[in-house]
Design an enzyme around this catalytic site. Structure first.
Site, PDB file in Angstrom:
ATOM      1  N   GLY A   1      84.794 -55.454  35.300  1.00  0.00           N
ATOM      2  CA  GLY A   1      84.106 -54.514  36.256  1.00  0.00           C
ATOM      3  C   GLY A   1      84.716 -53.108  35.587  1.00  0.00           C
ATOM      4  O   GLY A   1      85.826 -52.960  35.290  1.00  0.00           O
ATOM      5  N   ALA A   2      83.663 -52.215  35.442  1.00  0.00           N
ATOM      6  CA  ALA A   2      83.928 -50.982  34.955  1.00  0.00           C
ATOM      7  C   ALA A   2      83.771 -49.867  35.870  1.00  0.00           C
ATOM      8  O   ALA A   2      83.191 -48.932  35.394  1.00  0.00           O
ATOM      9  CB  ALA A   2      83.130 -50.571  33.596  1.00  0.00           C
ATOM     10  N   GLY A   3      83.820 -50.195  36.969  1.00  0.00           N
ATOM     11  CA  GLY A   3      83.969 -48.881  38.226  1.00  0.00           C
ATOM     12  C   GLY A   3      85.123 -48.195  37.945  1.00  0.00           C
ATOM     13  O   GLY A   3      86.082 -48.456  36.968  1.00  0.00           O
ATOM     14  N   GLY A   4      85.582 -47.373  38.900  1.00  0.00           N
ATOM     15  CA  GLY A   4      86.450 -46.621  39.065  1.00  0.00           C
ATOM     16  C   GLY A   4      87.906 -47.369  38.653  1.00  0.00           C
ATOM     17  O   GLY A   4      88.574 -47.095  38.051  1.00  0.00           O
TER      18      GLY A   4
ATOM     19  N   PHE B   1      87.355 -34.147  55.839  1.00  0.00           N
ATOM     20  CA  PHE B   1      86.744 -35.221  55.927  1.00  0.00           C
ATOM     21  C   PHE B   1      86.906 -35.950  56.997  1.00  0.00           C
ATOM     22  O   PHE B   1      88.073 -35.816  57.641  1.00  0.00           O
ATOM     23  CB  PHE B   1      86.910 -35.874  54.499  1.00  0.00           C
TER      24      PHE B   1
ATOM     25  N   ASP C   1      80.739 -60.594  43.156  1.00  0.00           N
ATOM     26  CA  ASP C   1      80.958 -61.705  42.261  1.00  0.00           C
ATOM     27  C   ASP C   1      82.630 -62.264  42.191  1.00  0.00           C
ATOM     28  O   ASP C   1      82.793 -63.103  42.217  1.00  0.00           O
ATOM     29  CB  ASP C   1      80.384 -61.217  40.823  1.00  0.00           C
TER      30      ASP C   1
ATOM     31  N   GLN D   1      82.377 -52.103  57.036  1.00  0.00           N
ATOM     32  CA  GLN D   1      82.039 -50.444  57.404  1.00  0.00           C
ATOM     33  C   GLN D   1      80.743 -50.130  57.626  1.00  0.00           C
ATOM     34  O   GLN D   1      80.030 -50.433  56.606  1.00  0.00           O
ATOM     35  CB  GLN D   1      83.029 -49.619  56.713  1.00  0.00           C
TER      36      GLN D   1
ATOM     37  N   HIS E   1      78.357 -46.917  57.843  1.00  0.00           N
ATOM     38  CA  HIS E   1      78.463 -45.358  57.563  1.00  0.00           C
ATOM     39  C   HIS E   1      77.343 -44.761  58.823  1.00  0.00           C
ATOM     40  O   HIS E   1      76.226 -45.126  58.676  1.00  0.00           O
ATOM     41  CB  HIS E   1      78.021 -44.985  56.232  1.00  0.00           C
TER      42      HIS E   1
ATOM     43  N   LEU F   1      72.753 -43.293  51.274  1.00  0.00           N
ATOM     44  CA  LEU F   1      73.718 -42.484  52.024  1.00  0.00           C
ATOM     45  C   LEU F   1      73.686 -41.018  51.990  1.00  0.00           C
ATOM     46  O   LEU F   1      73.470 -40.616  50.713  1.00  0.00           O
ATOM     47  CB  LEU F   1      75.176 -42.836  51.431  1.00  0.00           C
TER      48      LEU F   1
ATOM     49  N   GLU G   1      79.265 -37.929  54.287  1.00  0.00           N
ATOM     50  CA  GLU G   1      79.886 -37.308  55.283  1.00  0.00           C
ATOM     51  C   GLU G   1      80.402 -35.960  54.857  1.00  0.00           C
ATOM     52  O   GLU G   1      80.747 -35.155  55.735  1.00  0.00           O
ATOM     53  CB  GLU G   1      81.341 -38.229  55.322  1.00  0.00           C
TER      54      GLU G   1
ATOM     55  N   ARG H   1      84.389 -43.355  60.956  1.00  0.00           N
ATOM     56  CA  ARG H   1      83.013 -43.662  60.742  1.00  0.00           C
ATOM     57  C   ARG H   1      82.669 -44.704  61.769  1.00  0.00           C
ATOM     58  O   ARG H   1      81.605 -44.758  62.402  1.00  0.00           O
ATOM     59  CB  ARG H   1      82.817 -44.480  59.549  1.00  0.00           C
TER      60      ARG H   1
ATOM     61  N   HIS I   1      78.213 -50.064  54.441  1.00  0.00           N
ATOM     62  CA  HIS I   1      78.922 -49.450  53.301  1.00  0.00           C
ATOM     63  C   HIS I   1      79.858 -49.937  52.673  1.00  0.00           C
ATOM     64  O   HIS I   1      79.819 -49.762  51.410  1.00  0.00           O
ATOM     65  CB  HIS I   1      79.109 -47.885  54.144  1.00  0.00           C
TER      66      HIS I   1
ATOM     67  N   ARG J   1      87.922 -48.127  57.045  1.00  0.00           N
ATOM     68  CA  ARG J   1      88.388 -47.201  56.104  1.00  0.00           C
ATOM     69  C   ARG J   1      88.130 -45.836  56.279  1.00  0.00           C
ATOM     70  O   ARG J   1      86.923 -45.507  56.789  1.00  0.00           O
ATOM     71  CB  ARG J   1      87.670 -47.493  54.519  1.00  0.00           C
TER      72      ARG J   1
ATOM     73  N   SER K   1      88.557 -44.633  49.889  1.00  0.00           N
ATOM     74  CA  SER K   1      88.084 -45.654  48.778  1.00  0.00           C
ATOM     75  C   SER K   1      88.479 -45.274  47.350  1.00  0.00           C
ATOM     76  O   SER K   1      89.242 -46.052  46.472  1.00  0.00           O
ATOM     77  CB  SER K   1      86.739 -46.248  48.841  1.00  0.00           C
TER      78      SER K   1
END
Ligand code: FAD
Ligand code: HEM
Ligand code: SF4
Ligand code: F3S
Ligand code: FES
Lengths: 121, 582, 232, 130
Positions: free
Chosen positions: B11-14, B116, B223, B242, B244, B254, B257, B288, B354, B396, B401
């Site tokens: 996985g190459a997300g954050g 927020f 996965d 959650q 949203h 989305l 927010e 939320r 969400h 959350r 996140s």
């Protein structure tokens, strides 16, 4: 052929015309240098060539050449303006339309002057 | 092919990228596998911001951030983890700035911050400006910045390699086995490859695609979470999903927010700011779960717009400058996907599925744990949305996140580097690809007489949305469970329309459907068992929070007849549970 | 509403060459082309391959040639296109299958411009300061999602696939004009190469194609001006 | 597949020349805008081909150092501008051997035209009897 299929907008048309007109002028310049060279060697031949330039087909060719040169020159200025002031890119379409206004404004009277003798005016 | 590495990041997300970056900095031989090109990861869609108590505009402290996180999560948050989150948020955000992230700036050049939902000063007094942001493209900039740094540090990427199985050495994890690598399917040509490694990180993101209306990408099919579950690792708190409040009607895209953080309001059919009845202090900036519930109640009371199932988000009064400079993307979305002009019209919105609070249980070093006693699975790590540390508890808070990705992605990378220095690389595993190969071939070879995957997907999305959504009750959940099980049955016989090897997305989607069904079942079973209302889990038949019985985490183990549930205590260090009002 | 969808299909395991296939669909005018592709895959032909992820124009997966113009399938609605819709892969890149193209060359060019902050100064305790004006200087080019719509719409790129392309220049611009970055000289050096910025003929197809509304040509010309200013 | 990956290429090859060519296209463009239009107007609006002849050229037009220099400058600019332009066009549409051939031809023609033009301009004696 992608170039024909892709739906570009003003910018792409402007470029295509610029390229085509550039090549066209180049072809004419080749011819022109050749004829003037001949003039140096044989003045009579050159006079014949000049007659062609003065004939109706010759004048039509000259009008087309002028149009190509005028378009190419104006669009060249448009490109250079954007090169040196990149923020003008936001108005590239407007500048192009302005070019057409000048093109018509200068080109039509010019064409008229060139074609005048062909109609015997 | 058999590729030997010392660390593998799936996985190459954050979360995955930051871990990979730490590993590269430590000189560990690392591969990042991702089923999408890295910059296509879902982190890029995060809009609003990332919270850190920098105090650039007003007084702020990490303790306040920690408190908000705990309270926002309805006290189901592990407070040791929340402390780590709130403290390290500050240094990770500063580090991101050093990496080049283009945050918006205050006039004196510091990172700009905005309000927020649920983030307050002095333990709940008033909304505080804590969210650091880059217009409404914060996630995009985080993803880009981390990918850029990975390039700079020469991280090795395997793009469009979909991990389809996990490998263990010395038996399955429940028997004490250690992680030994993964099997990946190369999307371009359908080949299976084994990647052997000392340490494996799962950072595969969420699984919102089990719902009909969701803000989640098509690729978010859980996965990594499902693979863990299939290998006997329990899943934690899966019943908490959650919703949203402000999704685009019908499709769920989305509207951040941030729109409310900048002062946008929610209106019902009568033009009332109904949130004043539900959260008089924070109004639209309440957490939320509360806002989504309030919206559902308005809709049920017939005060949806034109009596329909949506309400209005109104930003008109913010003025063109704020809207165009601080909320450009969401303005675009409203224009493109709803044909609405936010400058002059209110935007129709409805709650959208969400974020998964639950997932693969881990400790604060991002090591996967496999039971109530928090026994570590050696070499297996998880971080990001797929993991459950748990810093989000039952709900959350906005921006938390991204903080989670940064803090625990970084911790995962560092811990993996340490771990990789202490063990030998696992040897080749005989027939490592055989089980998945058989599984994929079974799908591929089925005659095209069966149902299509799309049909199952639609039915699952419908039942999850309608029965396991914002409000739940025993009857709806029981019906949902029966439906999910029926779909699992039917999914065993689906057929696909593509039998080729090159970029066969039909096969992969069918495989992913299996993951979603597994996770849906766990979600429903957990929700059915939890007879209370807490955070995002709202039972109409049990409307109260019940700390005496339910202040504990759910752990769902895969069993022969579906999930079996166990529970583990919540870590409480600073803040005793209190009623949650805003 | 009914639409005629034409897709340029190609399966290297079965077809000699790409060919058009027609699909009739009943759709909502607010549907996006991506919805149409998903529908075709679900209901008519499961073997159709295309990339997609976010579904709302942020991830850059689904850039393709739609009605002879590069766009993101998830950002263009049926009512903006009319009843006849054609879908083909991005021009100028090798086709893997159907509308899926090989992206490694594209990303290779991206990597070649050093798309990361270069600043070897010791890091301060807190954030580096940057004025809102300095931040605004490169805002436009931070929006790029690397979808490749621009580069593959550029006639100059079609003619010379070696051209580094607008997307890579956009990425370089984002750093060259970041007040915190110190690598401008290296990047300008790379981009002044014969396949660098000079290949741009100000055609503006890139700007037209960019789903993020980036004024790419402006960015390119700012980079070439920077090169001229540095040498000239 | 890494057909046109530029990654890892250490140093650009002909940066200086491309920059100079780019710059020169612009400079010569500005110059041509004036020179070419002056030339065209002269031939077509001030005079007309029907009034012109070889003798006219030698006696009137070129009987002045200014006009000779003017035409020669125009020629020089046109040749360089057009040949750099044609070089771009050629490099865009031709590959491999064809490209080398076309470019060589282009340079040759360029040189020939340049020489021919210069010869004419220089070889005609400055003062001829009128
Ligand atoms: C629209 C939207 C807006 C949001 N806004 C905010 C916000 O403002 N603030 C905030 O804090 N949070 C926000 N969130 C939540 C947050 O963005 C996500 O939770 C977070 O980005 C998840 O990151 P990740 O690294 O865990 O996974 P992702 O970014 O989802 O990445 C998952 C990666 O795993 C890979 N992968 C998945 N399966 C496999 C497999 N089988 N094999 C190989 N690779 C695989 C994918 O290719 C991808 O690279 C938002 C979420 C959404 C949907
Ligand atoms: C009248 C004044 C002229 C101006 C202002 C002008 C300007 C320009 C400019 C700026 C370019 C570069 C375009 C680019 O980089 O995208 C160009 C290209 C070109 N010019 Fe001119 N030019 C002029 C006259 C001429 C003449 C007289 C000729 C031919 C003899 C000519 C032939 C060309 C050619 C062949 C190109 C290349 C076209 C291309 O790359 O697409 N130009 N011109
Ligand atoms: S500049 Fe625009 S079109 Fe080009 S890759 Fe980036 S987002 Fe896509
Ligand atoms: S289309 Fe190409 S030529 Fe330049 S302006 Fe855009 S890169
Ligand atoms: S699917 Fe992400 S950009 Fe279209």
């Amino acid at each position: 052929m992608l170039l024909l299929r892709y739906r570009g907008s003003e910018g792409m048309v402007a470029w295509a015309f610029h390229r085509i007109s550039g090549i066209a002028i180049w072809l004419f310049v080749l011819l022109h240098v050749l004829d003037i060279y001949l003039a140096g060697g044989n003045p009579n031949v050159y006079d014949d060539i000049l007659k062609f330039y003065a004939s109706t087909p010759g004048r039509i060719m000259e009008v087309l050449l002028g149009a190509a040169l005028l378009y190419h020159g104006l669009n060249g200025l448009r490109i250079m303006a954007m090169d040196f002031w990149p923020r003008l890119t936001a108005y590239h379409k407007q500048i192009w339309y302005a070019n057409w206004v000048i093109f018509i404004g200068v080109g039509l009277p010019g064409a008229f002057v060139i074609m005048k003798p062909a109609f015997g005016w | 092919m058999d590729y030997p590495f010392d660390a593998i990041v799936v996985g190459a997300g954050g979360a995955g990228l930051w871990a990979a970056l730490e590993l590269a900095r430590e000189g560990v031989n690392t591969a990042v596998l991702t089923k999408l090109y890295p910059t296509r990861s879902h982190t890029g869609t995060a809009q609003g911001g990332v919270c850190a108590a920098l105090g650039n505009l007003e007084e702020d402290h990490w303790e306040w951030h920690m408190f908000d996180t705990v309270k926002g999560g309805d006290y189901l948050v592990d407070q040791d983890a929340a402390e780590v989150l709130a403290r390290e948020a500050i240094e990770t955000v500063i580090e991101l700035e050093h990496m080049g992230l283009p945050f918006n700036r205050t006039p004196d050049g510091k990172i700009d911050q905005r309000k927020f939902g649920g983030h307050t000063s002095n333990y709940g007094e008033a909304a505080v400006r804590r969210s650091c942001f880059a217009a409404d493209r914060t996630g995009h900039m985080i993803l880009q910045t981390l990918y850029q740094q990975c390039i700079k540090h020469g991280v090795r990427f395997f793009d469009e390699y979909q991990v389809v199985d996990l490998l263990f050495e010395g038996g399955e994890p429940a028997k004490g086995g250690r992680a030994a690598g993964v099997v990946a399917y190369r999307v371009a040509d359908g080949q299976l490859h084994t990647f052997r490694s000392k340490a494996v990180l799962l950072a595969t993101g969420g699984f919102g695609r089990m719902f009909r209306i969701t803000s989640n990408a098509h690729s978010l099919t859980g996965d990594g979470v499902a693979l863990c579950y299939r290998h006997g690792i329990p899943l934690e708190d899966m019943e908490f999903f959650q919703f949203h409040p402000t999704g685009i009607v019908g499709i769920g895209i989305l509207l951040s927010e941030a729109a409310r953080g900048e002062g946008g309001t929610l209106l019902n059919d009568k033009g009332e700011r109904f949130m004043e009845r539900y959260a008089p202090k924070l109004m639209e900036l309440a957490p939320r779960d509360m806002v989504s519930r309030a919206m559902y109640q308005e809709i049920r009371a017939g005060r949806g717009i034109g009596g329909k199932d949506y309400l209005y988000l109104d930003v008109r009064h913010l003025g063109r400058k704020v809207i165009e400079e601080k909320l450009p993307d969401i303005t675009e979305f409203a224009r493109i996907y709803e044909g609405v002009e936010p400058l002059t019209e209110p935007v129709p919105v409805q709650p959208t599925a969400h974020y998964a609070m639950g997932g693969i249980p881990t400790n604060v070093s991002a090591e996967v744990v496999r039971d109530e006693k928090n026994t570590v699975v050696p070499g297996l790590f998880a971080a990001g949305e797929c993991a459950c540390v748990s810093v989000h508890g039952a709900n959350r808070l906005g921006t938390n996140s991204l903080v989670d990705l940064l803090v625990f992605g970084r911790r995962a990378g560092r811990q993996m580097a340490r771990y990789a220095g202490t063990v030998e690389r696992p040897g080749p595993i005989a027939d490592a690809t055989a089980p998945v190969h058989a599984q994929l071939e079974a799908i591929r070879s089925r005659e095209s007489k069966g149902e299509s995957v799309a049909k199952i997907r639609h039915e699952l999305a419908d039942v999850m949305m309608d029965n396991v959504g914002v409000y739940r009750d025993g009857r709806l959940l029981t019906a949902a469970l029966a439906k999910v099980r029926e779909l699992e049955e039917r999914n065993g016989a689906v057929s696909i329309g593509d039998c080729g090897t090159v970029f066969n997305t039909d096969l992969l989607e069918a495989n992913e459907m299996g993951y979603l069904l597994d996770l849906a079942e766990v979600t429903v079973v957990g929700a059915l068992a939890r007879t209370e209302s807490r955070g995002a889990h709202s039972r109409e038949d049990f409307p109260e929070r019940n700390d005496a019985r339910w202040l504990k985490h759910t752990l769902a183990y895969r069993g022969p007849k579906g999930p079996t549930l166990k529970y583990k205590p919540v870590s409480i260090t600073r803040f005793e549970p209190k009623p949650r009002t805003y | 509403m009914n639409v005629d969808l034409r897709i340029l299909r190609y399966d290297p395991e079965r077809d000699q060459a790409p060919h058009w296939e027609n699909y009739q669909l009943t759709v909502d005018p607010m549907d996006r082309v991506l919805d149409l592709l998903i529908k075709v895959k679900a209901e008519q032909d499961g073997s159709l391959s295309f990339r997609r992820s976010c579904g709302h124009g942020i991830c850059g997966s689904d850039a393709m040639l739609i009605n002879n113009r590069n766009r993101l399938a998830c950002r263009i609605r049926v009512d903006q296109l009319g009843r006849k819709i054609s879908v083909a892969p991005l021009p100028g890149l090798p086709v893997v299958k159907d509308v899926v193209v090989e992206m490694s060359g594209f990303f290779g060019k991206y990597r070649s411009v050093k798309p990361y902050l270069i600043n070897e100064q010791p890091e301060p305790e807190r954030e580096r300061r940057q004025s809102p004006e300095d931040r605004a200087r490169f805002d436009d080019t931070t929006k790029c999602i690397l979808c490749a719509a621009c580069t593959t719409s550029c006639p100059s790129f079609w003619a010379r696939p070696e051209y580094v392309g607008p997307a890579a220049i956009v990425q370089a611009h984002r750093f060259i004009f970041d007040s915190r970055d110190e690598g401008a000289a290296e990047r300008l050096e790379i981009l002044s190469d014969e396949d660098g910025v000079w290949r741009c003929r100000t055609i503006f197809n890139c700007v037209e194609a960019c789903p993020r509304g980036i004024n790419i040509t402006r960015a390119i010309l700012e980079v070439s001006s920077a090169i001229v200013g540095r040498r000239g | 597949m890494a057909l046109y990956s530029r990654s890892g290429r250490p140093k650009p090859q002909s940066g200086g020349f491309e920059l100079a060519a780019w710059y020169f296209m612009r400079l010569s463009g500005v110059a041509l805008f004036f020179l070419a239009f002056a030339h065209f107007s002269l031939e077509h609006f001030l005079f007309d081909p029907s009034q012109e002849s070889a003798t006219w050229i030698f006696n009137q037009r070129w009987n002045s150092l200014f006009w000779r220099s003017f035409d020669w400058l125009l020629l020089m600019m046109v040749v360089l501008h057009a040949f750099l332009g044609m070089r771009t066009v050629t490099m865009d549409y031709l590959k491999g051997g064809k490209r080398t051939f076309a470019l060589t031809a282009l340079y040759l023609v360029g040189a020939v035209v340049f020489v021919m033009g210069t010869v004419v301009v220089l070889s005609v004696p400055l003062t001829m009897p009128s």
